[in-house]
Design a protein around this motif. Structure first.
Motif, PDB file in Angstrom:
ATOM      1  N   ALA B 361       0.827  -1.214   0.000  1.00 23.71           N
ATOM      2  CA  ALA B 361       0.000   0.000   0.000  1.00 23.71           C
ATOM      3  C   ALA B 361       0.858   1.259   0.000  1.00 23.71           C
ATOM      4  CB  ALA B 361      -0.943  -0.008   1.197  1.00 23.71           C
ATOM      5  N   GLU B 362       1.974   1.211   0.713  1.00 27.05           N
ATOM      6  CA  GLU B 362       2.874   2.372   0.756  1.00 27.05           C
ATOM      7  C   GLU B 362       3.422   2.675  -0.637  1.00 27.05           C
ATOM      8  OE1 GLU B 362       4.565   3.676   3.998  1.00 27.05           O
ATOM      9  OE2 GLU B 362       5.265   5.289   2.691  1.00 27.05           O
ATOM     10  N   LEU B 363       3.879   1.633  -1.321  1.00 33.61           N
ATOM     11  CA  LEU B 363       4.458   1.836  -2.648  1.00 33.61           C
ATOM     12  C   LEU B 363       3.388   2.237  -3.660  1.00 33.61           C
ATOM     13  CD1 LEU B 363       6.994  -1.069  -2.442  1.00 33.61           C
ATOM     14  CD2 LEU B 363       7.586   1.319  -2.913  1.00 33.61           C
ATOM     15  N   ALA B 364       2.174   1.700  -3.522  1.00 31.91           N
ATOM     16  CA  ALA B 364       1.079   2.119  -4.407  1.00 31.91           C
ATOM     17  C   ALA B 364       0.767   3.596  -4.173  1.00 31.91           C
ATOM     18  CB  ALA B 364      -0.161   1.261  -4.167  1.00 31.91           C
ATOM     19  N   GLY B 365       0.782   3.994  -2.895  1.00 35.18           N
ATOM     20  CA  GLY B 365       0.482   5.384  -2.547  1.00 35.18           C
ATOM     21  C   GLY B 365       1.455   6.356  -3.172  1.00 35.18           C
ATOM     22  N   ARG B 366       2.718   5.940  -3.299  1.00 36.45           N
ATOM     23  CA  ARG B 366       3.706   6.813  -3.929  1.00 36.45           C
ATOM     24  C   ARG B 366       3.418   7.016  -5.397  1.00 36.45           C
ATOM     25  NH1 ARG B 366       8.892   6.149  -0.903  1.00 36.45           N
ATOM     26  NH2 ARG B 366       8.077   5.927   1.180  1.00 36.45           N
ATOM     27  N   ALA B 367       2.675   6.075  -5.997  1.00 34.09           N
ATOM     28  CA  ALA B 367       2.294   6.218  -7.399  1.00 34.09           C
ATOM     29  C   ALA B 367       0.927   6.902  -7.527  1.00 34.09           C
ATOM     30  CB  ALA B 367       2.261   4.847  -8.065  1.00 34.09           C
ATOM     31  N   GLY B 368       0.420   7.419  -6.404  1.00 32.51           N
ATOM     32  CA  GLY B 368      -0.861   8.119  -6.426  1.00 32.51           C
ATOM     33  C   GLY B 368      -2.063   7.205  -6.309  1.00 32.51           C
ATOM     34  N   VAL B 369      -1.822   5.902  -6.072  1.00 32.19           N
ATOM     35  CA  VAL B 369      -2.922   4.934  -6.009  1.00 32.19           C
ATOM     36  C   VAL B 369      -3.252   4.641  -4.543  1.00 32.19           C
ATOM     37  CG1 VAL B 369      -3.703   2.634  -6.660  1.00 32.19           C
ATOM     38  CG2 VAL B 369      -2.167   3.899  -8.187  1.00 32.19           C
ATOM     39  N   CYS B 370      -4.472   4.987  -4.127  1.00 30.04           N
ATOM     40  CA  CYS B 370      -4.880   4.832  -2.724  1.00 30.04           C
ATOM     41  C   CYS B 370      -5.519   3.464  -2.534  1.00 30.04           C
ATOM     42  CB  CYS B 370      -5.898   5.896  -2.340  1.00 30.04           C
ATOM     43  SG  CYS B 370      -5.369   7.580  -2.699  1.00 30.04           S
ATOM     44  N   ILE B 371      -4.816   2.553  -1.879  1.00 31.05           N
ATOM     45  CA  ILE B 371      -5.409   1.276  -1.483  1.00 31.05           C
ATOM     46  C   ILE B 371      -5.166   1.073   0.004  1.00 31.05           C
ATOM     47  CG2 ILE B 371      -5.222   0.203  -3.753  1.00 31.05           C
ATOM     48  CD1 ILE B 371      -2.803  -1.391  -2.678  1.00 31.05           C
ATOM     49  N   ARG B 372      -5.904   0.173   0.608  1.00 29.22           N
ATOM     50  CA  ARG B 372      -5.833  -0.041   2.050  1.00 29.22           C
ATOM     51  C   ARG B 372      -5.005  -1.286   2.354  1.00 29.22           C
ATOM     52  NH1 ARG B 372      -8.233   2.220   6.548  1.00 29.22           N
ATOM     53  NH2 ARG B 372      -8.388   3.884   5.014  1.00 29.22           N
ATOM     54  N   ALA B 373      -4.413  -1.325   3.544  1.00 28.19           N
ATOM     55  CA  ALA B 373      -3.717  -2.535   3.991  1.00 28.19           C
ATOM     56  C   ALA B 373      -3.993  -2.737   5.465  1.00 28.19           C
ATOM     57  CB  ALA B 373      -2.220  -2.407   3.755  1.00 28.19           C
ATOM     58  N   GLY B 374      -4.151  -3.984   5.858  1.00 29.96           N
ATOM     59  CA  GLY B 374      -4.377  -4.259   7.277  1.00 29.96           C
ATOM     60  C   GLY B 374      -5.333  -5.418   7.447  1.00 29.96           C
ATOM     61  N   HIS B 375      -5.980  -5.465   8.611  1.00 26.95           N
ATOM     62  CA  HIS B 375      -6.911  -6.567   8.870  1.00 26.95           C
ATOM     63  C   HIS B 375      -8.347  -6.188   8.559  1.00 26.95           C
ATOM     64  CE1 HIS B 375      -7.856  -4.392  12.499  1.00 26.95           C
ATOM     65  NE2 HIS B 375      -6.651  -4.570  13.006  1.00 26.95           N
ATOM     66  N   HIS B 376      -8.566  -4.929   8.119  1.00 24.90           N
ATOM     67  CA  HIS B 376      -9.879  -4.483   7.669  1.00 24.90           C
ATOM     68  C   HIS B 376     -10.949  -4.678   8.739  1.00 24.90           C
ATOM     69  CE1 HIS B 376      -7.650  -4.370   3.979  1.00 24.90           C
ATOM     70  NE2 HIS B 376      -7.509  -5.679   3.987  1.00 24.90           N
ATOM     71  N   CYS B 377     -10.557  -4.555  10.004  1.00 25.47           N
ATOM     72  CA  CYS B 377     -11.505  -4.710  11.118  1.00 25.47           C
ATOM     73  C   CYS B 377     -12.223  -6.050  11.034  1.00 25.47           C
ATOM     74  CB  CYS B 377     -12.514  -3.565  11.169  1.00 25.47           C
ATOM     75  SG  CYS B 377     -11.759  -1.988  11.550  1.00 25.47           S
ATOM     76  N   ALA B 378     -11.507  -7.089  10.627  1.00 23.86           N
ATOM     77  CA  ALA B 378     -12.119  -8.414  10.521  1.00 23.86           C
ATOM     78  C   ALA B 378     -11.098  -9.462  10.962  1.00 23.86           C
ATOM     79  CB  ALA B 378     -12.592  -8.671   9.091  1.00 23.86           C
ATOM     80  N   GLN B 379     -10.579  -9.313  12.175  1.00 22.27           N
ATOM     81  CA  GLN B 379      -9.511 -10.215  12.620  1.00 22.27           C
ATOM     82  C   GLN B 379      -9.935 -11.677  12.705  1.00 22.27           C
ATOM     83  OE1 GLN B 379      -7.859  -8.029  16.051  1.00 22.27           O
ATOM     84  NE2 GLN B 379      -6.049  -7.666  14.798  1.00 22.27           N
ATOM     85  N   PRO B 380     -11.163 -11.999  13.177  1.00 22.91           N
ATOM     86  CA  PRO B 380     -11.541 -13.424  13.169  1.00 22.91           C
ATOM     87  C   PRO B 380     -11.496 -14.025  11.759  1.00 22.91           C
ATOM     88  CG  PRO B 380     -13.002 -12.205  14.613  1.00 22.91           C
ATOM     89  CD  PRO B 380     -12.166 -11.183  13.890  1.00 22.91           C
ATOM     90  N   LEU B 381     -11.918 -13.244  10.758  1.00 17.47           N
ATOM     91  CA  LEU B 381     -11.864 -13.725   9.372  1.00 17.47           C
ATOM     92  C   LEU B 381     -10.421 -13.882   8.909  1.00 17.47           C
ATOM     93  CD1 LEU B 381     -13.035 -14.436   6.615  1.00 17.47           C
ATOM     94  CD2 LEU B 381     -13.212 -11.983   6.126  1.00 17.47           C
TER      95      LEU B 381
END
Lengths: 129, 420
Positions: B361-381
């Motif tokens: 996500a960090e490297l995408a952000g440097r290219a102007g592309v906003c994507i998310r990274a993480g557990h997406h508030c769904a840790q059991p999944l």
């Protein structure tokens, strides 16, 4: 050359120093990065009031893994009393890369677990300047 | 602005609405803003921004108590928004009651507290699924702990889908009083067969709550047809403001419920030591509500209706298919959830071998592309999937195929940084 993903960072990420378990150990601490749920822990063996040996374990991004790896090389042999007082500046200077606010906790998680293991301090390392 | 669309891009790869969203004209670091995080929150069209500003500039007064003309304008704006929002989701009065909440989280907490405390006790069970957001997990944990009830999980299969047979087995145990599940998974993208699920729940004599946060912004939703007893969704993911969400509930069920929060506006009368409750929906709207935000959400559903939710779904399904095809070009990349674009909504959560999602996500952000990274508030999944985190790209009404191409270019470039 990317200013964040410099060669030394990627080298420490792909070939982390002092990673794994350390048995037996005298001190340990594990925490989650609240940003992503990644877990990072540390085992520390103590001799004469110093960190004789240590191992980090867990998983994380390039920044958190490289920071722990780089820190581990400096921490070996350090007096516990000194390790307990290390602040964010120490870690960020060692990393030598610009860390944005969004990645700050990634960079400081390794130091946080070490300070927690050594002194029980559960706060995030502060920046003094 | 849009470059030449790749030859692989689907026909009709744009709804031609980008000019309605001023933020999409921004450049960051000299690059166009490529926003692929609509599952976290959507961007806002001028129609919504202007409606909120117009309300504040010209019509602001508190609702429900004023007798002067300005207060009547504010009442009309607030209640008009409620009526249009209910029509948008097919949950009209009097069979349905539409309550404004802050978000889906508050809607779930409302039902867990007001319906749950009165109807769930020792020996009862609440059933949720392995694909729920924390907002649809923790309130039920709290309720079941407090009431001595059992919380059970419906498993997902290897395609990230629920099994109706497993649901029936759970319901046949006879102790399930409430089933709460998401319409669309915010990680897997899975679109659940809501009507089939609620029909079984109803037959078993249990109550259903459906989390529509990831559904309402992306496809036609008709609450009456879906057959849920409660359906919650949030404004900010549906091109509306933050701080405004919606709980649709069956009126006969909500009539019997005690209030969630108490205070002004929700009472009929207050004595020194007791009070009686206002009628629906006001019983569940204590205190001055988010009036401007409700007006903004009214404008949002007007905007979505004008574009047409069938068109939105068709567009996003085509884009999702294109995104899945192009993501498959990247070595070491694995998408979680159903592989068929027809079975999923407009998002793709993925991992890349040797790269942590944060670094992706960090490297995408440097290219102007906003994507998310993480557990997406769904840790059991995430644990069920054996992952700590994923990267996630998600589309919206304004997303165009060239942005998917930019995502792929950014991922290829990012992967090169990590290659030995």
């Amino acid at each position: 050359m990317d200013d964040l993903y410099r060669d030394h960072i990627l080298d420490h990420y792909k070939r982390p120093r002092n990673f794994g378990e350390l048995e037996p150990h005298d001190l340990e601490r594990a925490e989650h990065n609240p940003l992503c749920g990644d877990e990072l822990g540390v085992h520390i063996r103590v001799a004469d009031g110093r960190i004789e040996d240590l191992r980090f374990y867990g998983h994380g991004c390039a920044i958190s893994q490289a920071a722990a790896s780089i820190a581990s090389e400096e921490l070996k042999g350090m007096e516990l009393t000194e390790a307990a007082t290390l602040d964010a500046d120490w870690m960020l200077d060692l990393l030598g890369i610009p860390i944005s606010a969004t990645r700050r906790k990634c960079a400081l998680l390794g130091l946080k677990v070490v300070r927690g293991a050594v002194s029980g301090d559960s706060s995030w390392p502060e920046q003094s300047r | 602005m849009p470059q030449a669309v790749s030859g692989l891009a689907p026909a009709g790869a744009s709804l031609a609405v980008r000019q309605d969203f001023p933020i999409l004209g921004r450049r960051l670091g000299g690059k166009p803003l490529i926003y692929l995080d609509s599952a976290a929150t959507s961007q806002k069209p001028n129609a919504v921004i202007d409606a909120v500003a117009d309300y504040m500039r010209h019509h602001n007064a508190n609702v429900h108590r004023g007798v002067y003309p300005l207060a009547a304008e504010s009442d009309a704006a607030y209640e008009g928004a409620r009526t249009r929002i209910a029509a948008f989701t097919g949950s009209q009065a009097p069979q349905w009651t539409t309550v404004f909440t802050r978000n889906v989280t508050e809607a779930i907490n409302l039902v867990a507290a007001s319906w749950g405390r009165a109807n769930i006790g020792p020996g009862d069970a609440v059933l949720i699924t392995e694909m729920e957001h924390h907002a649809n997990v923790v309130p039920w944990q709290m309720l079941c702990t407090e009431r001595g009830a059992e919380l059970r999980y419906l498993a997902i299969d290897e395609h990230g889908q629920l099994s109706l047979e497993a649901l029936q087995d759970e319901l046949d145990r006879g102790d399930v009083k409430l089933v709460s599940f998401t319409h669309v998974s915010n990680v897997l993208g899975t679109i659940n067969p809501v009507a089939d699920i609620t029909q079984r729940i109803r037959t078993a004599g249990a109550i259903s709550f459906v989390d529509g946060a990831q559904a309402v912004p992306h496809m036609p939703v008709d609450v009456a047809t879906l057959g849920a007893d409660f359906y919650g969704w949030t404004g900010h993911k549906a091109v509306g403001p933050t701080g405004i969400g919606v709980l649709h509930g069956r009126t006969d069920v909500m009539e019997a419920m005690q209030p969630f929060m108490t205070g002004g506006d929700m009472i009929a009368s207050v004595d020194l030591f007791s009070a009686t409750w206002n009628e629906l929906p006001y019983k569940f709207e204590a205190g001055t509500p988010a009036i401007a935000e409700a007006v903004g959400l009214g404008a949002a559903v007007d905007y979505l209706s004008a574009v047409g939710m069938e068109r939105v779904r068709d567009h996003e399904r085509a884009l999702t298919g294109y995104m899945l095809t192009r993501l498959a070009e990247i070595p070491g990349l694995t998408v979680v959830g159903p592989q068929d674009a027809g079975a999923r909504s407009g998002l793709a959560a993925f991992t890349i071998d040797g790269m942590h999602p944060h670094d992706i996500a960090e490297l995408a952000g440097r290219a102007g592309v906003c994507i998310r990274a993480g557990h997406h508030c769904a840790q059991p999944l995430m644990r069920r999937l054996g992952l700590a985190a994923t990267a996630r790209a998600s589309v919206g009404i304004y997303t165009e195929a060239w942005e998917i191409d930019a995502l792929i270019d950014a991922l290829v470039a990012g992967r090169a940084v990590f290659e030995d």
